[in-house]
Design a protein around this motif. Structure first.
Motif, PDB file in Angstrom:
ATOM      1  N   ARG A 100      36.498  11.805  34.068  1.00  0.00           N
ATOM      2  CA  ARG A 100      36.237  12.932  33.066  1.00  0.00           C
ATOM      3  C   ARG A 100      37.227  13.711  32.445  1.00  0.00           C
TER       4      ARG A 100
ATOM      5  N   GLU B 134      25.335  14.062  28.950  1.00  0.00           N
ATOM      6  CA  GLU B 134      24.619  14.873  30.224  1.00  0.00           C
ATOM      7  C   GLU B 134      23.104  14.900  29.738  1.00  0.00           C
TER       8      GLU B 134
ATOM      9  N   ASP C 213      21.671  11.594  29.614  1.00  0.00           N
ATOM     10  CA  ASP C 213      21.568  11.003  31.354  1.00  0.00           C
ATOM     11  C   ASP C 213      20.160  11.467  31.748  1.00  0.00           C
ATOM     12  N   THR C 214      19.447  12.385  31.219  1.00  0.00           N
ATOM     13  CA  THR C 214      18.010  12.996  31.699  1.00  0.00           C
ATOM     14  C   THR C 214      17.166  11.947  31.166  1.00  0.00           C
TER      15      THR C 214
ATOM     16  N   ILE D 271      25.556   7.693  31.447  1.00  0.00           N
ATOM     17  CA  ILE D 271      26.968   8.053  31.343  1.00  0.00           C
ATOM     18  C   ILE D 271      27.803   6.766  32.129  1.00  0.00           C
TER      19      ILE D 271
ATOM     20  N   TRP E 142      30.011  15.888  25.489  1.00  0.00           N
ATOM     21  CA  TRP E 142      29.826  15.675  26.862  1.00  0.00           C
ATOM     22  C   TRP E 142      28.564  16.253  27.091  1.00  0.00           C
ATOM     23  N   GLU E 143      28.104  17.234  26.506  1.00  0.00           N
ATOM     24  CA  GLU E 143      26.972  17.925  26.914  1.00  0.00           C
ATOM     25  C   GLU E 143      25.711  16.738  26.340  1.00  0.00           C
TER      26      GLU E 143
END
Ligand code: FE2
Length: 288
Positions: A271, A86, A89-90, A104, A82-83
């Motif tokens: 989630r 994320e 996602d940046t 995501i 999940w990290e």
């Protein structure tokens, strides 16, 4: 050695990885849609063309071996799945400003489409994670070393690889040992022994290979190997197991190409389901 590129913008002609993915959808429209596939050469956007020119020019066997040495030690980061989502996602992708879905959301759309069709849990998980290797962009890799159709290096390029003509500028074109049908490999040796052009598929495969079944790993590792899974090329390097697993790659491909619509999924609501699914297969942190 590869000649250096002059400007960062020269090495990243695409507005984002999704511009390449849009081109894939143009090349391989849904079966019901009218195909303009054979026309893509003249209609293709200049940025996409330039992207493939760089990709085919610089993905040499030597380059690929260098990236394997750099990344397969997996000493860049320790992150959970999940990290990593994320983190991806940046990555700003300016390819589709109309939809503006996050990375995501795109991943979850693919996973949800697979889930809706009743496929096994590991298959749903592949939908969720298959593009996480694109974090290579965040490690500073140029687009041509992250996305694009993948192909074997160290042997003759199949003319089923898109923009085959650009391979003439690859230094390996002039290495006779690399330009026989099998090149440095043996007939039927199996794809596991074959060096594929470097990108997000190969990278993620090595990151997750201890945790997922073989079919899932094939879908991750070869999802951009269009010359094989859509065009039927390179069977001379495959063993029977590869041929069997390529069927799974074909099963996955429509979810990769066509499930990314304009409606954002409910990431907050979904989630917990996906955190549980991730925990079934992965420890809290893995090495990237
Ligand atoms: Fe991908």
């Amino acid at each position: 050695m590869s000649e250096p590129l002059r400007e960062p913008s020269e090495s990243n002609p695409l507005a984002g990885a999704r511009e390449w993915e849009e081109f894939l959808q143009e090349r391989y429209p849904r079966p019901r849609e009218k195909s303009s596939f054979r026309d893509y050469g003249s209609n293709v956007r200049p940025a996409v063309r330039e992207f493939y020119r760089l990709n085919h020019r610089y993905q040499t066997l030597e380059f690929v071996r260098g990236k394997e040495t750099e990344y397969l030690a997996k000493n860049h980061r320790a992150m959970g799945i999940w990290e990593a989502m994320e983190f991806l996602d940046t990555l700003v992708d300016d390819s589709d400003p109309d939809t503006e879905l996050t990375q995501i959301e795109h991943l979850m759309q693919a996973a949800e489409a697979i889930r809706a069709d009743g496929h096994p849990r590991w298959f749903i998980l592949v939908g969720l994670i298959h593009d996480l290797g694109k974090i290579l962009c965040l490690f500073g890799e140029p687009q041509w070393a992250v996305v694009g159709d993948t192909f074997p290096v160290g042997c003759r390029y199949s003319d089923h690889v898109v923009f085959h003509e650009f391979f003439r500028d690859n230094p390996d074109w002039n290495v006779s040992e690399y330009q026989t049908e099998c090149g440095i490999y043996a007939l039927g040796c199996g794809l596991d022994r074959v060096h594929m052009s470097w990108g997000h598929d190969e990278y993620l495969y090595h990151v997750v290979k201890e945790y997922l079944p073989g079919e899932a790993l094939a879908m991750i590792r070869y999802h951009s190997f269009y010359a094989a899974h859509r065009e039927g090329a390179y069977t001379h390097l495959m063993n029977p197991e590869d041929q069997r697993r390529m069927e799974w790659v074909r099963k996955f491909n429509p979810y990769d190409l066509y499930s990314k619509g304009h409606e954002p999924p409910d990431v907050r609501g979904l989630r917990p389901y996906y955190e549980r699914l991730i925990a079934e297969f992965f420890p809290a942190k893995i090495a990237w």
